[in-house]
Design an enzyme around this catalytic site. Structure first.
Site, short mmCIF file in Angstrom:
data_model
loop_
_atom_site.label_atom_id
_atom_site.label_comp_id
_atom_site.label_asym_id
_atom_site.label_seq_id
_atom_site.Cartn_x
_atom_site.Cartn_y
_atom_site.Cartn_z
N SER A 273 -7.37 -0.60 -3.41
CA SER A 273 -6.05 -0.74 -4.00
C SER A 273 -5.89 0.10 -5.27
O SER A 273 -5.86 1.32 -5.21
CB SER A 273 -5.78 -2.22 -4.26
OG SER A 273 -4.42 -2.45 -4.46
N ASP B 223 -6.69 14.47 -6.02
CA ASP B 223 -5.60 15.35 -5.59
C ASP B 223 -5.19 16.34 -6.68
O ASP B 223 -4.79 17.47 -6.38
CB ASP B 223 -4.38 14.52 -5.19
CG ASP B 223 -4.50 13.96 -3.77
OD1 ASP B 223 -5.54 14.20 -3.12
OD2 ASP B 223 -3.56 13.27 -3.32
N LYS C 11 -6.95 -0.15 1.08
CA LYS C 11 -5.88 -1.14 0.86
C LYS C 11 -4.78 -0.46 0.06
O LYS C 11 -4.88 -0.30 -1.14
CB LYS C 11 -6.44 -2.36 0.10
CG LYS C 11 -5.38 -3.32 -0.45
CD LYS C 11 -4.66 -4.05 0.66
CE LYS C 11 -3.76 -5.16 0.09
NZ LYS C 11 -2.59 -4.68 -0.63
#
Length: 443
Positions: free
Chosen positions: A299, A310, A324
């Site tokens: 999460s 990224d 999640k």
């Protein structure tokens, strides 16, 4: 795990929809005008089917059920079949949810989720009864006390494991590589989480930042501790076994290291669920970072790790994360009942989803101690010093309960590093980064 829950005071009307297609000879304009009418006919037919099935159950099921009970079971079945996190909150479950939000409880200190239909440990919380007992990320809980966890909801499982402090709960666990189930008897305690630890790394000018969960003060505490340390040339951000927490804190922590661009996007079907979180001016935008992740990272921790990856701001080391990446909203039906419904998913800056996929590390390193010299031909002076330092560390740990912590003890020692090959790999990457310079991570 991170459920961005909101209590919506407005009532919610549940529509049970069924998918069907009707082919008729209409013009394009007539087709568009008749679309709502066709949808209403389909809904009516679906409601008739549902009512017919419920009547059959009411009249013929082996045990007598009231119509209210049948309706509750139908709603429960609908929501539990959507995904692992949506469920119907009857009066008891809704009261438990409100009590869990407002009260204090004893527990064992684990976060669980449903993975492939099984109740799975996402991560034990550092220094809690579950962690001390040896519960591991990836363990599958098949029984809590004498109750099977097959077809159990996450909320039910949590309520079974929570209880008064100093009481016992027994978990029966299936663990990969073990020939038979393991049984753990664990004494509940009041769970107090020290979510942030910031330490200097011995023999370097690097800093170790451990974030074990995302509570409301994470970013403030990390920022304060980094300012106390002053100058440093690299950060090891340890998000292993971090099950998540508050979304805003995941975003704000990322903003310490990412200077511009998107951090995470939340997308749902309604306008309110579509939100883009962006970076701001970052105080540590140019500091090399290595992030440690594993199967217990879920999460919020996946959002931070994925955003740093990224944006080419960090090297990720460890194992695949849990996966999640969805948002649950708690909706009140009336004063006594409600729904917990998945209303959105999280997407990383590159557009990839976390849900059921997770984040893949740049360098896969499995846990364990760093390999030692196996030929036993000689003992180097540095090895001997490290061994002796390890013995001193043991003594210091024994005395830590009675002695206040001072600055000298706020160190990640060489012995600690050699007992954790993932941490050693992270430090090695930072050293290479400093030697070579800020190399291009996009290659």
């Amino acid at each position: 795990m991170m459920n961005k829950s909101r209590i919506l005071l407005a009532g919610v009307i549940i529509s049970l929809l069924a998918s069907s297609t009707l082919f008729v000879g209409l013009s394009a304009d007539d087709s568009q005008k008749s679309k709502p009418k066709v949808q209403e006919v389909n809904k009516l037919e679906s409601f008739k089917k549902l009512r017919r099935i419920m009547s059959i159950v009411e009249e013929n099921y082996v045990d007598e059920l009231s119509f209210d009970e049948i309706v509750d079971k139908a709603i429960d079945g609908l929501l539990s079949n959507l995904d692992a996190h949506s469920n119907y909150l009857n009066k008891k479950k809704f009261e438990d949810l409100r009590a869990n939000t407002d009260g204090e409880f004893g527990g064992i200190g684990i976060t669980v989720g449903l993975k492939d239909g099984a109740l799975t440990v996402i991560a034990p919380v550092d220094d809690t009864p579950a962690d001390k007992a040896g519960i591991k990320s990836g363990d599958v809980i098949i029984k809590v006390n004498d109750k099977s966890t097959i077809d159990i909801s996450i909320d039910e499982a949590v309520n079974l494991m929570r209880g008064a402090p100093r009481t016992k709960v027994q978990l029966t666990i299936v663990r990969k590589g073990e020939p038979k189930p393991l049984i753990f008897s664990i004494i509940r305690e009041m769970i107090k989480i020290d979510s942030v630890k910031v330490r200097k790394i011995e023999g370097s000018d690097f800093v170790y930042v451990r974030v074990s969960s995302f509570d409301k003060n994470i970013t403030k505490n990390v920022s304060t501790e980094l300012k106390k340390i002053g100058k440093f040339s690299g950060i090891v951000l340890d998000l292993r076994n971090n099950p998540g927490g508050v979304l805003d804190q995941a975003v704000d922590l990322s903003r310490l290291f990412i200077g511009s661009g998107v951090i995470v996007t939340q997308k749902g079907r309604t306008k309110d669920e579509n939100v883009e979180y962006r970076a701001k001016s970052a105080p540590y935008a140019n500091v090399p970072i290595v992030v440690l992740i594993n199967g217990g990272s879920a999460s919020a921790s996946e959002i931070v790790a994925g955003a740093l990856q990224d944006h080419k701001r960090a090297v990720l080391i460890g194992e695949q994360t849990f996966g999640k990446g969805s948002v649950q909203t708690v909706m009140r039906l009336d004063q006594n009942e409600g729904l917990k419904l998945t209303t959105a998913k999280y997407y990383l800056p590159s557009g990839r989803t976390i849900q059921a996929v997770g984040v893949t590390p740049d360098i896969i390193v499995y846990p364990g101690a760093a390999p030692e010299n196996e030929n036993n031909f000689s003992i180097k002076e540095s090895d001997l010093k490290r061994h002796l330092q390890g013995e001193l560390d043991k003594i210091n740990m024994q005395n830590a309960k009675s002695e206040p912590e001072n600055d000298d003890k706020k160190l990640i020692t060489q012995n600690m590093i050699y007992q954790d090959i993932q941490l050693k790999s992270a430090i090695d990457v930072l050293r290479a980064w400093n030697v070579i310079g800020a190399f291009n991570l996009s290659k």
